[in-house]
Design a protein around this motif. Structure first.
Motif, PDB file in Angstrom:
ATOM      1  N   ALA A 143      22.530  17.045 -57.127  1.00  0.00           N
ATOM      2  CA  ALA A 143      22.259  17.562 -55.777  1.00  0.00           C
ATOM      3  C   ALA A 143      22.116  19.080 -55.783  1.00  0.00           C
ATOM      4  CB  ALA A 143      23.368  17.145 -54.814  1.00  0.00           C
ATOM      5  N   GLY A 144      23.010  19.769 -56.471  1.00  0.00           N
ATOM      6  CA  GLY A 144      22.959  21.226 -56.533  1.00  0.00           C
ATOM      7  C   GLY A 144      21.770  21.727 -57.327  1.00  0.00           C
ATOM      8  N   MET A 145      21.474  21.038 -58.416  1.00  0.00           N
ATOM      9  CA  MET A 145      20.344  21.416 -59.251  1.00  0.00           C
ATOM     10  C   MET A 145      19.027  21.282 -58.479  1.00  0.00           C
ATOM     11  SD  MET A 145      19.405  19.859 -63.027  1.00  0.00           S
ATOM     12  CE  MET A 145      21.134  19.727 -63.429  1.00  0.00           C
ATOM     13  N   MET A 146      18.885  20.195 -57.756  1.00  0.00           N
ATOM     14  CA  MET A 146      17.662  19.975 -56.971  1.00  0.00           C
ATOM     15  C   MET A 146      17.525  21.023 -55.867  1.00  0.00           C
ATOM     16  SD  MET A 146      17.638  15.806 -56.821  1.00  0.00           S
ATOM     17  CE  MET A 146      16.613  15.755 -55.395  1.00  0.00           C
ATOM     18  N   THR A 147      18.624  21.359 -55.223  1.00  0.00           N
ATOM     19  CA  THR A 147      18.594  22.364 -54.154  1.00  0.00           C
ATOM     20  C   THR A 147      18.238  23.729 -54.720  1.00  0.00           C
ATOM     21  OG1 THR A 147      20.271  21.118 -52.937  1.00  0.00           O
ATOM     22  CG2 THR A 147      19.929  23.409 -52.281  1.00  0.00           C
ATOM     23  N   VAL A 185      32.544  30.376 -49.457  1.00  0.00           N
ATOM     24  CA  VAL A 185      31.781  29.132 -49.647  1.00  0.00           C
ATOM     25  C   VAL A 185      31.842  28.710 -51.111  1.00  0.00           C
ATOM     26  CG1 VAL A 185      29.485  28.090 -49.521  1.00  0.00           C
ATOM     27  CG2 VAL A 185      30.270  29.559 -47.669  1.00  0.00           C
ATOM     28  N   GLN A 186      31.755  29.668 -52.025  1.00  0.00           N
ATOM     29  CA  GLN A 186      31.833  29.362 -53.446  1.00  0.00           C
ATOM     30  C   GLN A 186      33.185  28.711 -53.777  1.00  0.00           C
ATOM     31  OE1 GLN A 186      31.650  32.802 -55.989  1.00  0.00           O
ATOM     32  NE2 GLN A 186      31.249  31.588 -57.815  1.00  0.00           N
ATOM     33  N   GLU A 187      34.264  29.278 -53.258  1.00  0.00           N
ATOM     34  CA  GLU A 187      35.593  28.717 -53.502  1.00  0.00           C
ATOM     35  C   GLU A 187      35.708  27.316 -52.893  1.00  0.00           C
ATOM     36  OE1 GLU A 187      37.874  29.891 -55.536  1.00  0.00           O
ATOM     37  OE2 GLU A 187      36.553  31.586 -55.962  1.00  0.00           O
ATOM     38  N   GLU A 188      35.121  27.139 -51.726  1.00  0.00           N
ATOM     39  CA  GLU A 188      35.129  25.819 -51.078  1.00  0.00           C
ATOM     40  C   GLU A 188      34.384  24.790 -51.933  1.00  0.00           C
ATOM     41  OE1 GLU A 188      36.264  23.058 -48.334  1.00  0.00           O
ATOM     42  OE2 GLU A 188      36.886  25.151 -48.374  1.00  0.00           O
ATOM     43  N   MET A 189      33.256  25.205 -52.517  1.00  0.00           N
ATOM     44  CA  MET A 189      32.499  24.288 -53.382  1.00  0.00           C
ATOM     45  C   MET A 189      33.304  23.936 -54.632  1.00  0.00           C
ATOM     46  SD  MET A 189      28.440  25.134 -53.248  1.00  0.00           S
ATOM     47  CE  MET A 189      28.531  26.812 -53.799  1.00  0.00           C
ATOM     48  N   LYS A 190      34.008  24.902 -55.209  1.00  0.00           N
ATOM     49  CA  LYS A 190      34.844  24.619 -56.376  1.00  0.00           C
ATOM     50  C   LYS A 190      35.922  23.598 -56.019  1.00  0.00           C
ATOM     51  CE  LYS A 190      35.035  29.236 -58.037  1.00  0.00           C
ATOM     52  NZ  LYS A 190      35.807  30.245 -58.763  1.00  0.00           N
ATOM     53  N   LYS A 191      36.525  23.783 -54.844  1.00  0.00           N
ATOM     54  CA  LYS A 191      37.568  22.860 -54.382  1.00  0.00           C
ATOM     55  C   LYS A 191      36.986  21.461 -54.174  1.00  0.00           C
ATOM     56  CE  LYS A 191      40.689  22.096 -50.509  1.00  0.00           C
ATOM     57  NZ  LYS A 191      41.005  22.505 -49.145  1.00  0.00           N
ATOM     58  N   MET A 192      35.823  21.404 -53.529  1.00  0.00           N
ATOM     59  CA  MET A 192      35.171  20.112 -53.312  1.00  0.00           C
ATOM     60  C   MET A 192      34.881  19.424 -54.647  1.00  0.00           C
ATOM     61  SD  MET A 192      32.474  21.095 -50.278  1.00  0.00           S
ATOM     62  CE  MET A 192      31.445  19.681 -50.589  1.00  0.00           C
ATOM     63  N   ASN A 193      34.437  20.183 -55.637  1.00  0.00           N
ATOM     64  CA  ASN A 193      34.116  19.619 -56.936  1.00  0.00           C
ATOM     65  C   ASN A 193      35.375  19.093 -57.626  1.00  0.00           C
ATOM     66  OD1 ASN A 193      33.618  20.146 -60.124  1.00  0.00           O
ATOM     67  ND2 ASN A 193      31.765  19.461 -59.072  1.00  0.00           N
ATOM     68  N   ARG A 194      36.471  19.828 -57.530  1.00  0.00           N
ATOM     69  CA  ARG A 194      37.737  19.366 -58.124  1.00  0.00           C
ATOM     70  C   ARG A 194      38.190  18.056 -57.481  1.00  0.00           C
ATOM     71  NH1 ARG A 194      39.056  24.908 -57.991  1.00  0.00           N
ATOM     72  NH2 ARG A 194      40.105  24.651 -56.005  1.00  0.00           N
ATOM     73  N   GLU A 195      37.925  17.928 -56.173  1.00  0.00           N
ATOM     74  CA  GLU A 195      38.329  16.718 -55.448  1.00  0.00           C
ATOM     75  C   GLU A 195      37.265  15.624 -55.530  1.00  0.00           C
ATOM     76  OE1 GLU A 195      39.048  18.263 -51.538  1.00  0.00           O
ATOM     77  OE2 GLU A 195      40.904  19.275 -52.149  1.00  0.00           O
ATOM     78  N   ARG A 196      36.227  15.873 -56.328  1.00  0.00           N
ATOM     79  CA  ARG A 196      35.133  14.914 -56.545  1.00  0.00           C
ATOM     80  C   ARG A 196      34.401  14.540 -55.261  1.00  0.00           C
ATOM     81  NH1 ARG A 196      34.362  16.035 -61.448  1.00  0.00           N
ATOM     82  NH2 ARG A 196      35.918  15.358 -62.939  1.00  0.00           N
ATOM     83  N   CYS A 197      34.234  15.494 -54.365  1.00  0.00           N
ATOM     84  CA  CYS A 197      33.516  15.258 -53.121  1.00  0.00           C
ATOM     85  C   CYS A 197      32.025  15.093 -53.429  1.00  0.00           C
ATOM     86  CB  CYS A 197      33.723  16.430 -52.157  1.00  0.00           C
ATOM     87  SG  CYS A 197      32.800  16.248 -50.625  1.00  0.00           S
ATOM     88  N   GLN A 198      31.429  14.045 -52.910  1.00  0.00           N
ATOM     89  CA  GLN A 198      30.022  13.778 -53.170  1.00  0.00           C
ATOM     90  C   GLN A 198      29.188  13.797 -51.880  1.00  0.00           C
ATOM     91  OE1 GLN A 198      28.708  13.563 -56.231  1.00  0.00           O
ATOM     92  NE2 GLN A 198      30.745  13.921 -57.062  1.00  0.00           N
ATOM     93  N   ASP A 199      29.596  14.581 -50.905  1.00  0.00           N
ATOM     94  CA  ASP A 199      28.854  14.713 -49.650  1.00  0.00           C
ATOM     95  C   ASP A 199      27.604  15.563 -49.927  1.00  0.00           C
ATOM     96  OD1 ASP A 199      27.860  15.049 -47.128  1.00  0.00           O
ATOM     97  OD2 ASP A 199      29.660  16.001 -46.306  1.00  0.00           O
ATOM     98  N   THR A 200      26.503  14.893 -50.219  1.00  0.00           N
ATOM     99  CA  THR A 200      25.277  15.550 -50.662  1.00  0.00           C
ATOM    100  C   THR A 200      24.762  16.564 -49.653  1.00  0.00           C
ATOM    101  OG1 THR A 200      24.720  13.544 -51.885  1.00  0.00           O
ATOM    102  CG2 THR A 200      22.961  15.127 -51.553  1.00  0.00           C
TER     103      THR A 200
END
Length: 163
Positions: A143-147, A90-105
């Motif tokens: 989003a991550g900070m609030m969560t 999941v951590q690697e998936e989040m890094k990938k999403m961040n690199r791709e600028r995914c904003q699915d909150t």
């Protein structure tokens, strides 16, 4: 130092000299040492297990104080159906999403909740901020900070409070 530089360490309140000149410096040094050590040990770990319910109640109250107002300062175990491997995936998936600028909150919030145990472990172990930014990029976005804050304190904050 106080003797060599009396003007620099003189403590004056309303025109009167108070203290020895080094009292506040000693307090500041002690506080600094305590703050530096705070990241490597949790005071709640130093407490011994209680034998009866009155002691348990006292320890529970002390643990809340030890965790600096947090309800989930140091999670005890991974969430159900989670392993260190699934956390890493999941951590690697989040890094990938961040690199791709995914904003699915919603997805980010769910993933941050799922990996909270591992995030806290890294934070408590004193991982450098720059490394945390690389390993947990959404921890430094709204989003991550609030969560993370919600999981840590149990308090739900809104976007306006962060702004």
């Amino acid at each position: 130092m106080a003797t060599a530089y009396p003007g620099a360490f003189k403590e004056v309140i309303e025109g009167e000299v108070v203290g020895s000149g080094y009292d506040s410096v000693i307090k500041q040094l002690i506080n600094r040492v305590d703050n530096v050590r705070r990241g490597t040990t949790s005071l709640s770990l130093k407490r011994r297990a209680a034998g009866n319910s009155e002691e348990e109640d006292t320890l529970r109250r002390k643990k809340r104080l030890d965790s600096y107002g947090c309800k989930n300062w140091q999670p005890v175990q991974l969430p159900a159906n989670e392993t260190p491997d699934t956390q890493k995936h999941v951590q690697e998936e989040m890094k990938k999403m961040n690199r791709e600028r995914c904003q699915d909150t919603n997805t980010v919030e769910n993933m941050m909740r799922a990996t909270f145990f591992t995030q806290r472990k890294d934070i408590i172990n004193g991982v450098d901020t720059s490394d945390l930014m690389h390993e947990w990029p959404y921890l430094f976005e709204t989003a991550g900070m609030m969560t993370h804050f919600k999981e840590l304190t149990g308090i739900d904050i809104d976007d306006k409070a962060i702004a």
